[in-house]
Design an enzyme around this catalytic site. Structure first.
Site, mmCIF file in Angstrom:
data_model
loop_
_atom_site.group_PDB
_atom_site.id
_atom_site.type_symbol
_atom_site.label_atom_id
_atom_site.label_comp_id
_atom_site.label_asym_id
_atom_site.label_seq_id
_atom_site.Cartn_x
_atom_site.Cartn_y
_atom_site.Cartn_z
ATOM 1 N N TYR A 137 32.980 53.641 39.246
ATOM 2 C CA TYR A 137 31.450 53.749 39.205
ATOM 3 C C TYR A 137 30.959 55.203 38.388
ATOM 4 O O TYR A 137 31.762 55.611 37.943
ATOM 5 C CB TYR A 137 30.854 53.039 40.128
ATOM 6 N N LYS B 65 36.725 24.349 36.019
ATOM 7 C CA LYS B 65 37.369 24.785 34.779
ATOM 8 C C LYS B 65 38.021 26.154 34.787
ATOM 9 O O LYS B 65 38.910 26.602 34.308
ATOM 10 C CB LYS B 65 36.293 24.525 33.693
#
Length: 757
Positions: A39, A94
Site C-alpha cells: 500500500y 460460480k
C-alpha cells in the site's frame, strides 16, 4: 444425483466463515516493509506506470486473471426471479467453479437493477476492474439486449453463460450423438421445446454447425412459433416455421432430435415413440427433465439421451465450458468471446470425448467402462484434460479471428502453465513423456491380467509412449479387454505357459547365470514360467527393452528375479530406490526409499552417487542433504555418526556435487533457517532438492506421509543401478503412476541403448 437436505446445505454455507469464497493475498504481507510495498507509499509506483500506459494494469494487478460474475437475480436456475441478494450464493458457487477448474479469480457482483439500459451502464463502468465478465441468471429477453450491448461497448471477453455455455456443451454432444447413429447434421429434423435465452442460443449455434433452419420447429410456453403468432419478439421470430404443424405431437413425427430447455415432464412417452430411428433427446430442464431418463430409455431402446443431471449419462453441464473458455480468452487478452471461439470449444469438447478416458476419471465416477458411445458423448466434469484441450483451442481461435491482443508464442509452455493453474504441475514428467514419444520402446508388463495394467497399456499405446507386451493367461487378458471395451491393437499378448521352446531357452540361460549360486536346471525350468523371470529374460535377451512389475506383489519378491537375471550395472555394488515427490513448488528426490534396510556409511555414498546421476537424468542439478535427527554435530548417536561420515566420503568421491550433512529435514529444506544458523552450509543459498535418508524406514515413511497427508504426488519407485531397465511399481499404484513409470522406463531404455552404441 446426490441427495441434499436443507439443514446440510444451510450448515455448509453458514458454518465457520460464512459463504464460499474469500480474498487471499498473493504477496507476503508479514512485515512493515511488505505493508509499505503493498500500500502506501510503494503502491504509487505501479499506479504511475499504469497511468502512463493503461495496458500495464495487466502487469501490475490481478485484472488479467479476474472475472466478474454479474447478475440481477431475475432468472436463477430452478428458482426464478429471487432478486440480487438471494442469488449471491449461486454467484459465489460460480466463483468456486472458476477457481477450481481453471484457476480464475472471481468477484461476484449482484446488481439491484432490472432496467436493462441501467444494468448495461453499470456493467460497462466496471470494465477497468475485470479481465472478463460472466453474465449469469438474467431473464430473457432482457438478457439478449444486455449481452449484445455490452459486447459492442466493452473490449474484454464477455459471455452470458446461461445462453452460450449450454449451447456449447449441447452442441458438442449433438455432434457426437449424430456420429454414433450415423446421421448427417444437415438432414436431421429437430424439435426445440423452449424459447428462452438458452434455447435461442443453442439453436443459433446448431445452425452454425449445419442444422438447416427449415428442419427446426420451436415451441415456447404458448405453443408453436409460426407466422400466425403476433406476440413474438425479434429473438423468437428468427425461428418461425412455415410447416403445417400446430402441435408437439405433429412436430415429433419422424423427428431425429428433441432439445428440451423448458419444464419437467412435458414430453410424454407416446411422443418419443413417434420419433425417427435412433432418436436423440436432450432433456435439459433442471432438476426434472422434460421426460424422466428411465421412462425415455424404456420407451425406446435405440434412444440416445442427455440430461442436465449428474446421475444420468451424458450430463450437459456448463462447467465443461465456461472456466476453460474464459481461461483461453483471458490468456490472450481477447477483446470478446466470438463465434469462432465458441465453435472451437465445441469441436475441442467433441474430440476429447473420443479419446481414451484417463484412470483418474474412472476412479472419480466409479466406472471402468466409460468409453465414447451412446452413454458417453461428452467428457466428464472431473476430467483434468479439459483445461489443456479447450483453453488452447479457444485461445487459438481468438488469435486466428483477430481478437487476441497478447498472442501465445510457446504452446508447450502454455500447456504446462494450464496444468499448474489447477495444481497439476507435470513439468518434470512432461519432459520425460515427450522424450519417450520420440523413440518408443518395447515394455513388458508382467501383470497384464490386472485392469490397471491393461488400462495403462491402452494409454501408453494411445499416447505413443511404448509398445506393450502383456504377460499372463491369454484367455483372461482377452476377456478383460472385451469386458472393459479397451482397444489394445498393437500390443502383444504372451502366455509363458504356451511358450515351451522359449522357456527351455530361457531356462538354460538362467542356469548358466545361477548354476554356481544354488540353482539347478530343474529349478530354472520352473522359475522361467514365472512371469517376472520370463519378462526379465525378454529384457536380458533383447526381445524387450524394459520391464514393469510389482503392482500386486511385495517389492522384495519382484526385485529378486531382476537381480538374478539382469543384475546390477558395472561399478555398482547395490541398487537403490528413489521417489520423486512433486508439489506446487518443485520436484524433490528421496533415496533410498525401497531397497536398503540399514545402509552403512560406505553404502550411503554409493546411494548418493546413484541418486545424483538419476536426478540429472531428470534435468535437475542435485542439491543433496544427508539426513539425520542431528544438525552438524548437535546430537550424538549411531545415525548422526554414519551420515556425517557418509557426507565426508561423498564430498571426496564427488567433489563437484552440492552436498551437506548431517542435518534435519526441515533444516535442509529451509534456506532461511540455514542462513541464520548454519551459513557455512553449501545449501544455505537455496536449500536441498534431494534428500538422502539414513535408512529404509525413514525414507519409506517420509514419502508415504507426504503422499497421503501432504497431498504431494509421488512418482516411483525408480530402481537405480540395474544393468537394464527394470522398474518395480509401488503395491497398488494408480494407472497414472503406472504410465509415469512406463515413460521413465522408456527413457531409461533409450539412455541404456545409447551407452551401448
Amino acid at each position: 444425483m446426490i441427495k441434499i437436505n436443507k439443514e446440510d446445505a444451510l450448515n455448509y454455507h453458514s458454518q465457520g466463515q460464512p459463504g464460499k469464497i474469500e480474498v487471499v493475498p498473493t504477496k507476503m504481507v508479514s512485515t512493515q516493509m511488505d505493508l509499505a510495498l503493498a500500500y502506501s507509499p510503494g503502491v504509487a509506483e505501479p499506479c504511475k506506470e499504469i497511468a502512463a500506459n493503461k495496458d500495464d494494469v495487466y502487469k501490475y494487478t490481478a485484472k488479467g486473471n479476474l472475472v466478474g460474475v454479474i447478475t440481477n437475480g431475475t432468472a436463477v436456475l430452478g428458482l426464478g426471479n429471487i432478486g440480487p441478494e438471494a442469488s449471491k450464493p449461486v454467484m459465489e458457487g460460480k466463483g468456486v467453479l472458476f477457481k477450481k477448474f481453471a484457476g480464475i479469480d472471481v468477484f461476484d457482483i449482484e446488481i439491484d437493477e432490472t432496467d436493462p439500459d441501467k444494468f448495461i451502464q453499470i456493467v460497462k463502468s466496471l470494465e477497468p476492474t475485470f479481465g472478463g465478465i460472466n453474465l449469469e441468471d438474467i431473464k430473457a429477453p432482457e438478457s439478449f439486449k444486455i449481452e449484445n450491448a455490452l459486447r459492442e461497448q466493452m473490449n474484454i471477453p464477455l459471455m452470458h453463460d446461461d445462453q452460450h455455455g449450454t449451447a456449447i456443451i449441447s452442441s458438442a454432444a449433438l455432434l457426437n450423438a449424430l456420429e454414433v447413429v450415423g446421421k448427417d447434421i444437415d438432414k436431421i429434423k429437430m424439435v426445440v421445446n423452449g424459447a428462452g435465452a438458452a434455447a435461442i442460443a443453442c439453436t443459433k449455434l446448431y445452425l452454425e454447425l449445419g442444422v438447416k433452419i427449415d428442419n427446426i420447429v420451436m415451441f415456447d410456453k404458448d405453443g408453436i412459433i409460426n407466422p400466425e403468432r403476433n406476440d413474438l419478439d425479434i429473438y423468437r421470430a428468427q425461428f418461425v416455421t412455415t410447416r403445417k404443424i400446430t402441435t408437439l405431437a405433429e412436430a415429433m413425427e419422424g423427428a431425429d432430435v428433441f432439445v428440451g430447455l423448458s419444464a419437467g415432464n412435458v414430453l410424454a412417452p407416446e411422443l418419443v415413440k413417434l420419433m425417427a430411428k435412433d432418436p436423440i433427446i436432450f432433456a435439459l430442464a433442471n432438476p426434472d427433465p422434460e421426460i424422466a431418463y428411465e421412462t425415455a430409455m424404456a420407451t425406446r431402446p435405440d434412444l440416445i439421451m442427455a440430461t442436465g443431471r449428474s446421475d444420468h449419462p451424458n450430463q450437459v453441464n456448463n462447467v465443461l465450458g465456461f472456466p476453460y473458455i474464459f481461461r483461453g480468452a483471458l490468456d490472450v487478452r481477447a477483446t470478446e468471446i466470438n463465434e469462432a471461439m465458441k465453435l472451437a470449444a465445441v469441436y475441442a469438447l467433441a474430440e476429447l470425448a473420443k479419446e481414451g478416458v484417463p484412470d483418474i476419471v474412472h476412479k472419480a465416477y466409479g466406472d471402468n467402462s466409460i468409453a465414447f458411445g451412446r452413454t458417453y458423448l461428452i467428457p466428464k466434469p472431473l476430467d483434468p484434460r479439459l483445461i489443456t484441450t479447450i483453453s488452447p483451442a479457444v485461445a487459438k481461435a481468438a488469435m486466428e479471428s483477430g481478437v487476441a491482443r497478447f498472442p501465445i508464442q510457446n504452446w508447450d509452455r502454455y500447456h504446462q502453465e494450464l496444468q499448474a493453474r489447477i495444481g497439476i504441475d507435470q513439468k518434470l514428467m512432461n519432459r520425460v513423456l515427450t522424450q519417450a514419444r520420440q523413440n518408443p520402446k518395447t515394455v513388458v508388463f508382467a501383470e497384464a491380467d490386472h485392469y490397471k495394467i491393461l488400462k495403462a497399456a491402452q494409454t501408453v499405446l494411445e499416447q505413443k509412449l511404448a509398445y506393450p507386451v502383456l504377460l499372463g493367461e491369454r484367455a483372461r487378458i482377452e476377456a478383460m479387454i472385451a469386458e472393459f471395451n479397451m482397444d489394445l491393437t498393437g500390443s502383444v499378448i504372451i502366455d509363458p505357459r504356451e511358450e515351451d521352446a522359449k522357456c527351455e531357452k530361457f531356462a538354460h540361460l538362467l542356469y548358466e547365470k545361477r548354476k554356481r549360486k544354488g540353482l539347478t536346471l530343474f529349478d530354472c525350468r520352473k522359475l522361467v514360467r514365472n512371469r517376472n523371470y520370463f519378462g526379465c529374460m525378454m529384457v536380458e535377451t533383447g526381445e524387450a527393452d524394459a520391464l514393469i512389475s510389482g503392482l500386486t506383489r511385495e517389492y522384495s519378491s519382484t526385485i529378486l528375479p531382476a537381480l538374478h537375471v539382469i543384475g546390477v550395472e558395472e561399478g555398482v555394488n547395490k541398487v537403490a530406490g528413489m521417489y520423486i515427490i512433486q508439489n506446487k513448488k518443485e520436484p524433490y528426490f528421496f533415496a533410498d526409499t525401497t531397497v536398503n534396510l540399514q545402509p552403512t556409511a560406505e553404502e550411503l555414498v554409493d546411494i548418493i552417487g546413484l541418486t545424483a546421476r538419476y536426478v540429472r537424468f531428470f534435468d535437475r542439478e542435485p542439491r543433496m542433504a544427508v539426513l539425520s535427527y542431528s544438525n552438524f554435530g548437535s546430537s550424538s548417536g549411531q545415525v548422526p555418526t554414519k551420515t556425517r561420515e557418509a557426507t565426508r566420503m561423498a564430498k571426496q568421491r564427488y567433489p563437484d556435487l552440492i552436498i551437506d550433512g548431517e542435518m534435519q529435514a526441515n533444516t535442509a529444506l529451509n534456506p532461511e533457517l540455514l542462513r541464520e544458523h548454519y551459513p557455512f552450509s553449501e545449501l544455505a543459498n537455496v536449500g536441498a532438492n534431494t534428500l538422502i535418508f539414513p535408512g529404509l524406514a525413514a525414507g519409506n515413511i517420509a514419502y508415504k506421509l507426504l503422499q497421503e497427508i501432504g497431498g504431494a504426488e509421488a512418482i516411483g519407485p525408480i530402481l537405480m543401478g540395474m544393468r537394464k531397465p527394470v522398474h518395480i511399481l509401488q503395491l497398488g499404484s494408480s494407472v497414472r503412476e503406472i504410465i509415469n513409470m512406463v515413460a521413465i522406463a522408456v527413457v531409461d531404455a533409450q539412455t541404456c541403448k545409447a551407452k551401448l552404441k
